[in-house]
Design a protein around this motif. Structure first.
Motif, mmCIF file in Angstrom:
data_model
loop_
_atom_site.group_PDB
_atom_site.id
_atom_site.type_symbol
_atom_site.label_atom_id
_atom_site.label_comp_id
_atom_site.label_asym_id
_atom_site.label_seq_id
_atom_site.Cartn_x
_atom_site.Cartn_y
_atom_site.Cartn_z
ATOM 1 N N ARG A 167 2.629 1.754 -3.292
ATOM 2 C CA ARG A 167 1.752 2.055 -4.302
ATOM 3 C C ARG A 167 1.451 3.749 -4.227
ATOM 4 O O ARG A 167 1.535 4.477 -5.235
ATOM 5 C CB ARG A 167 0.354 1.268 -4.328
ATOM 6 N N HIS A 168 1.368 4.370 -2.887
ATOM 7 C CA HIS A 168 0.987 5.452 -2.795
ATOM 8 C C HIS A 168 2.545 6.519 -3.068
ATOM 9 O O HIS A 168 2.366 7.421 -3.675
ATOM 10 C CB HIS A 168 0.613 5.896 -1.297
ATOM 11 N N ASP A 214 0.704 -1.142 -0.015
ATOM 12 C CA ASP A 214 0.021 -0.214 -0.026
ATOM 13 C C ASP A 214 0.934 1.218 0.017
ATOM 14 O O ASP A 214 0.530 2.223 -0.826
ATOM 15 C CB ASP A 214 -0.877 -0.018 1.390
#
Lengths: 394, 394
Positions: B313-314, B310
């Protein structure tokens, strides 16, 4: 890779100081030799020699005016605008703009011509290139007929332009891999003047830096609201180019809900503000549609006002990203955004304040149409200011 | 505002050429005088005079080695590392790092010290400033005891540092409006060496450009994964500073779901990867927690792997914005991200590919801890390379 200074010799000192004097007169003329010496720190004999050189190159001229002060009246110096011209051409999806300026910054010509260079069924980029070359040739001939030497031509294109002046990709024109600089050199038959191709937003940013409402700003971002959405980035006094020359591609910023181009591009704005806009097929001429959006907003049309608020908010979000990364003093909205700033600016500013970047000055461009063409001519003047001085060939 | 060249004189030519010779020997030594002349285009007599000057300043020395070729053997020149030192100090929320290098780039010291300079109940910034000054003083004394002259000290701080070297705001330290450079000058009792304060990510970017895996890259972005999330931006060979010196504030980028700091900062990563992490109160020492995240990921822990994916991805989304705007060749993840690159990089690269910025090289830093301290010392060397040469005072 070596990134530091290059070896220098005494000729460099002279070139540097010639440029310093030229820039001082541009900024402060009319001014006397003694005034130049006092302001630049160069000694009077050096200034006299440099001025003689610049007069011989027809970059400066004496005005004959005298300073009113104690002592002998002094001969005053101003820029000599008569000998040279710099040409800029801006390529848009539906029109070309040509601008020529003299070295004193006076506009010598401003032409707007319809342009069908956009690639479509059965039409390649070649026709567009020929049209650009023809316009450049006519502008150069006009300057020569006025007894001027053309110093340079810069063509501004909406899209990715590499260091060699080739257009890698222009969505607005439908071009891919067009060696525009090379093709222009051929079409113009190896002209004696310098030919360059650059991204349109980059050139418009140079125009803002030289002629705009915040001229001289060392940290300025120009947002080109043309068919495509791009930005010219001036940071620490210099235009950013990046690894391949592809800086400022703000239309490609991926935000929640789509790219900034999709969320805040001019086409999307028109479609949302005027639900009937593309009833008769895709829009090919944006100026009248933008005028209709402005008229609808002035009349209080709810669709138009909501679309402008929405686009302004998205723009503000994109600009807050730019502000967090680049710490600009001023951001200038240009192109088709200019007639809409009355509605776009408040929404964009509110969004920037909400994201803690409200300290940046956000304004509409006051340069008017053809900013990239004006910037193309300005690029030639920038070369002079950096010490690349011409010699009269005639 | 004047942004062009400044008046030059013959001393500038000499300073420029001294720097050119110094940089050539740094990049290519051992090298002969004739070799320098051939490579730089300076004539042999000029090179001999410049080399004599640099030897007198103890910036170069003769090695006595001879080139193996036709004709007389030539005396070879290398950098003289023995006379000077440059010091960098990196300030983190929980520790200080001091690095000293000589002019040949050799590390003279590397100290890591616990640091309690973070403002908390009853403790102002003064105690932190005193600790930094004390460490700087000890590093300088060590260099002097080795018979070296200290050329400069640069302190890297996580936060907004203005042009005067004042820390406008550091969330990581809880500081607001601390005149760090002024306070250091006082505490060090007007030292003879130059003192500067800069943002830590800026300095780490300089270290990557000089010593990193892609050294010499003209377009490089360093992402500092420290308590705060910042970036150092090198575009067209230069570090970007912006209007107030506040470039690269990527932690403040407002994305869908929060700021990049909230979505991909190291604190958020730890909290999501280790649900028990702050059971015993807020985290004050991040290094062991980051090690626990890496251990959990290696063990296949689902929480840790999901959190890393996560955050990767950010991060990738944030970096794609940087890439669209600045067109870098390489982006380097540093700080606490380094031990986690095995998991972060694939997720970040996938996101960048999805947003059409996959062409940029994304790597973890190979410089190791104290990159900003190393960069602080490098900044002093950069000044030499730009032609600001020292004179021996002793």
């Amino acid at each position: 890779m070596q990134t530091g200074p290059q070896p220098a010799d005494f000729a460099d000192v002279r070139a540097t100081n010639l440029a310093v004097v030229l820039r001082h007169v541009r900024a402060h003329g009319p001014v006397s030799r003694a005034g130049i010496a006092a302001a630049t720190g160069l000694n009077k004999a050096t200034v006299s020699s440099l001025v003689a050189d610049l007069i011989e190159r027809r970059l400066l001229r004496e005005t004959g005016l005298a300073e009113n002060r104690i002592g002998r009246p002094a001969t005053m110096l101003v820029l000599d605008g008569s000998a040279y011209a710099a040409i800029g051409i801006e390529v848009n999806g539906d029109h070309l703009t040509a601008v020529a300026v003299d070295l004193a910054g006076e506009q010598l010509l401003f032409w707007r011509r319809a342009f069908t260079g956009r690639v479509s069924a059965g039409v390649g980029a070649g026709r567009g290139v020929s049209a650009i070359a023809a316009l450049a040739g006519r502008a150069a001939s006009r300057a020569v007929a006025q007894g001027r030497q053309v110093l340079g031509l810069t063509v501004g294109v909406p899209g990715l332009v590499d260091e060699a002046g080739a257009v890698r990709r222009s969505d607005a024109l439908g071009w891919t891999g067009v060696d525009l600089r090379g093709d222009l050199l051929k079409a113009l038959r190896k002209p004696e003047f310098d030919v360059a191709v650059d991204n349109d937003a980059n050139l418009a940013a140079l125009a803002e830096q030289r002629y705009g409402g915040h001229r001289g700003a060392r940290n300025l971002i120009y947002v080109a609201g043309e068919t495509g959405l791009g930005a010219g980035l001036i940071v620490d006094g210099r235009l950013l180019r990046g690894g391949r020359g592809f800086t400022g591609e703000i239309g490609r910023l991926q935000l929640h809900g789509g790219t900034l181009q999709e969320l805040a591009g001019i086409e999307s704005l028109i479609q949302r503000a005027l639900p009937d806009a593309d009833a008769e097929g895709p829009i090919t001429d944006f100026a009248p549609e933008v005028e209709r959006v402005a008229a609808a907003a002035r009349a209080g049309d709810a669709h138009a006002l909501a679309a402008l608020r929405d686009v302004g908010r998205h723009l503000g979000h994109g600009l807050s990203l730019l502000a967090s990364l680049l710490d600009p003093e001023v951001i200038v909205l240009g192109g088709y955004f200019v007639p809409l700033t009355e509605w776009l600016l408040p929404a964009a500013r509110a969004e920037m304040t909400a994201t803690d970047t409200g300290g940046v000055t956000l304004i509409g461009s006051a340069i008017g149409p053809g900013a990239a063409a004006t910037g193309g001519a300005a690029r030639v003047l920038d070369a002079l200011d950096a010490g690349v001085l011409p010699t009269l060939t005639a």
